[in-house]
Enzyme design. Sequence first.
Site, PDB file in Angstrom:
ATOM      1  N   SER A 124       0.834  -1.204   0.000  1.00  0.00           N
ATOM      2  CA  SER A 124       0.000   0.000   0.000  1.00  0.00           C
ATOM      3  C   SER A 124       0.863   1.247   0.000  1.00  0.00           C
ATOM      4  CB  SER A 124      -0.883  -0.011   1.260  1.00  0.00           C
ATOM      5  OG  SER A 124      -1.465   1.256   1.488  1.00  0.00           O
ATOM      6  N   TYR A 148      -1.472  -0.735  10.678  1.00  0.00           N
ATOM      7  CA  TYR A 148      -1.797  -1.339   9.372  1.00  0.00           C
ATOM      8  C   TYR A 148      -0.638  -1.100   8.405  1.00  0.00           C
ATOM      9  CZ  TYR A 148      -3.286  -1.493   4.590  1.00  0.00           C
ATOM     10  OH  TYR A 148      -3.312  -1.738   3.249  1.00  0.00           O
ATOM     11  N   LYS A 152       2.247  -3.753   6.401  1.00  0.00           N
ATOM     12  CA  LYS A 152       2.622  -3.778   4.977  1.00  0.00           C
ATOM     13  C   LYS A 152       4.137  -3.573   4.831  1.00  0.00           C
ATOM     14  CE  LYS A 152      -1.348  -4.692   3.268  1.00  0.00           C
ATOM     15  NZ  LYS A 152      -1.573  -6.023   2.679  1.00  0.00           N
TER      16      LYS A 152
HETATM   17  C1  WQD Z   1      -9.125   9.744   1.366  1.00  0.00           C
HETATM   18  C2  WQD Z   1      -9.304  11.240   1.608  1.00  0.00           C
HETATM   19  C3  WQD Z   1      -9.528  11.818   3.928  1.00  0.00           C
HETATM   20  C4  WQD Z   1     -13.388   9.746   4.441  1.00  0.00           C
HETATM   21  C5  WQD Z   1      -6.591   4.664   3.261  1.00  0.00           C
HETATM   22  C6  WQD Z   1      -5.484   3.804   3.803  1.00  0.00           C
HETATM   23  C7  WQD Z   1      -4.708   3.203   2.670  1.00  0.00           C
HETATM   24  C8  WQD Z   1      -5.635   2.476   1.741  1.00  0.00           C
HETATM   25  C9  WQD Z   1      -6.732   3.402   1.237  1.00  0.00           C
HETATM   26  C10 WQD Z   1      -5.624   0.158   2.289  1.00  0.00           C
HETATM   27  C11 WQD Z   1      -8.513  11.761   2.794  1.00  0.00           C
HETATM   28  C12 WQD Z   1     -10.815  12.120   3.169  1.00  0.00           C
HETATM   29  C13 WQD Z   1     -12.209  10.248   3.919  1.00  0.00           C
HETATM   30  C14 WQD Z   1     -14.400  10.644   4.859  1.00  0.00           C
HETATM   31  C15 WQD Z   1     -13.024  12.489   4.208  1.00  0.00           C
HETATM   32  N1  WQD Z   1      -6.200   1.360   2.375  1.00  0.00           N
HETATM   33  N2  WQD Z   1     -12.044  11.593   3.786  1.00  0.00           N
HETATM   34  N3  WQD Z   1     -14.178  11.993   4.716  1.00  0.00           N
HETATM   35  O1  WQD Z   1      -6.770   7.602   4.095  1.00  0.00           O
HETATM   36  O2  WQD Z   1      -5.989   8.061   1.700  1.00  0.00           O
HETATM   37  O3  WQD Z   1      -6.023   5.724   2.547  1.00  0.00           O
HETATM   38  O4  WQD Z   1      -7.406   3.899   2.407  1.00  0.00           O
HETATM   39  O5  WQD Z   1      -4.648  -0.141   1.658  1.00  0.00           O
HETATM   40  O6  WQD Z   1      -3.764   2.325   3.220  1.00  0.00           O
HETATM   41  O7  WQD Z   1      -4.611   4.647   4.539  1.00  0.00           O
HETATM   42  O8  WQD Z   1      -8.159   6.888   2.090  1.00  0.00           O
HETATM   43  O9  WQD Z   1     -10.543   7.098   1.546  1.00  0.00           O
HETATM   44  O10 WQD Z   1      -9.856   7.047   3.992  1.00  0.00           O
HETATM   45  O11 WQD Z   1      -9.361   9.072   2.608  1.00  0.00           O
HETATM   46  O12 WQD Z   1     -12.838  13.716   4.088  1.00  0.00           O
HETATM   47  O13 WQD Z   1     -15.496  10.245   5.366  1.00  0.00           O
HETATM   48  O14 WQD Z   1     -10.685  11.493   1.916  1.00  0.00           O
HETATM   49  O15 WQD Z   1      -9.233  12.846   4.861  1.00  0.00           O
HETATM   50  O16 WQD Z   1      -8.073  13.075   2.477  1.00  0.00           O
HETATM   51  P1  WQD Z   1      -6.694   7.177   2.671  1.00  0.00           P
HETATM   52  P2  WQD Z   1      -9.555   7.468   2.597  1.00  0.00           P
END
Ligand code: WQD
Length: 333
Positions: A124, A148, A152
């Site tokens: 990841s 997590y 990885k």
């Molecule tokens: C994306 C953006 C949030 C939800 C994570 C893991 C990564 C991978 C993918 C497994 C950010 C914003 C999110 C919400 C928001 N998983 N957001 N409101 O954090 O980039 O990655 O998931 O492999 O390892 O770390 O993805 O979709 O959670 O967030 O504003 O309700 O959306 O702040 O900027 P992230 P995400």
Amino acid sequence: MKVLVTGGCGYIGSHTCVELFQAGYEVVIIDNFVNSKAEVLDKIEQITNKRPFFYEGDARDIELLERIFNEHEIHAAIDFAAYKAVGESVEKPLMYYQNNLNCLLNLCEVMQRHNCKNLVFSSSATVYGEPETVPITEAFPLSSTNPYGSTKLFGEMILQDLYRSDSTWSIAILRYFNPVGAHESGLIGEDPNGIPNNLMPYICKVANKELPCLHVFGNDYPTHDGTGVRDYIHVVDLAKGHIAALRKINDSQLLDIYNLGTGCGYSVLEMANTYAEINQVEVPYQIDPRRPGDIPECYADTKKAERELHWKAEKSLTQMCKDSYRFTVNSQK
Ligand code: WQD
């Protein structure tokens, strides 16, 4: 050739099984349905007219893995089986280390016993921690900001040590950016249990009126509109990246690492507004404080995968939004 897919009923696993069938492979799945559903097997068959060999169980179960390798001539394995919620990993680190590391360790143990040494490992972009600059190349410094991400990172280190001890292994480590979207059939997609942690499934539930509004975690980041920027990649493009990686490890003995992203970054507000516009739905939102552990901006330099895997993401943000919406609507039926 048979490919063993651990966690093959999950979001990325199921899409990869579809692409494996379409690339002419046979598929063997082990899955315990902890974060997936048995009906996905039927959906894979509906899409491809082929049914995977299936073993229900924990990918850490060495006896079960032995049984699979005794009953099938496995040519390669793709290791998806892992817990993947960042927030949950902070609350339950032991559960994450126990599960994610032993899934990999036990799989490699049994593969070695059966002289099967072709492995694609699901890593990841979270292993890059908070990058100094973007786009991110595979040579960037690594760090983890949560258990997590550490599983990885440790998984990658385990495989590096394994390859150093025995260079007859052939291993591709794939660092995913942000997978979104669904197969065009609308039959398989991201179907998290409970309240989604990730942005796109949350947007889908808001648009579908299952949740009242999107909480935007911060609009004071140093980005063009103040909200977080990520590299969203269509899950089908991601799945095809696994087929390309399999071809690469079929041809040579190596251990190599590849970013699987699009090279484009989109903000939270761009995602919400594009989803609403493309699908003619409403995605009401409110600005909330930043989510601890979030980074401002993250997107991939994809040149290495393009050059060495002859793979490049092709699907647009519009397609990601349309396919996500179609799956969400279909799931309601
Ligand atoms: C994306 C953006 C949030 C939800 C994570 C893991 C990564 C991978 C993918 C497994 C950010 C914003 C999110 C919400 C928001 N998983 N957001 N409101 O954090 O980039 O990655 O998931 O492999 O390892 O770390 O993805 O979709 O959670 O967030 O504003 O309700 O959306 O702040 O900027 P992230 P995400």
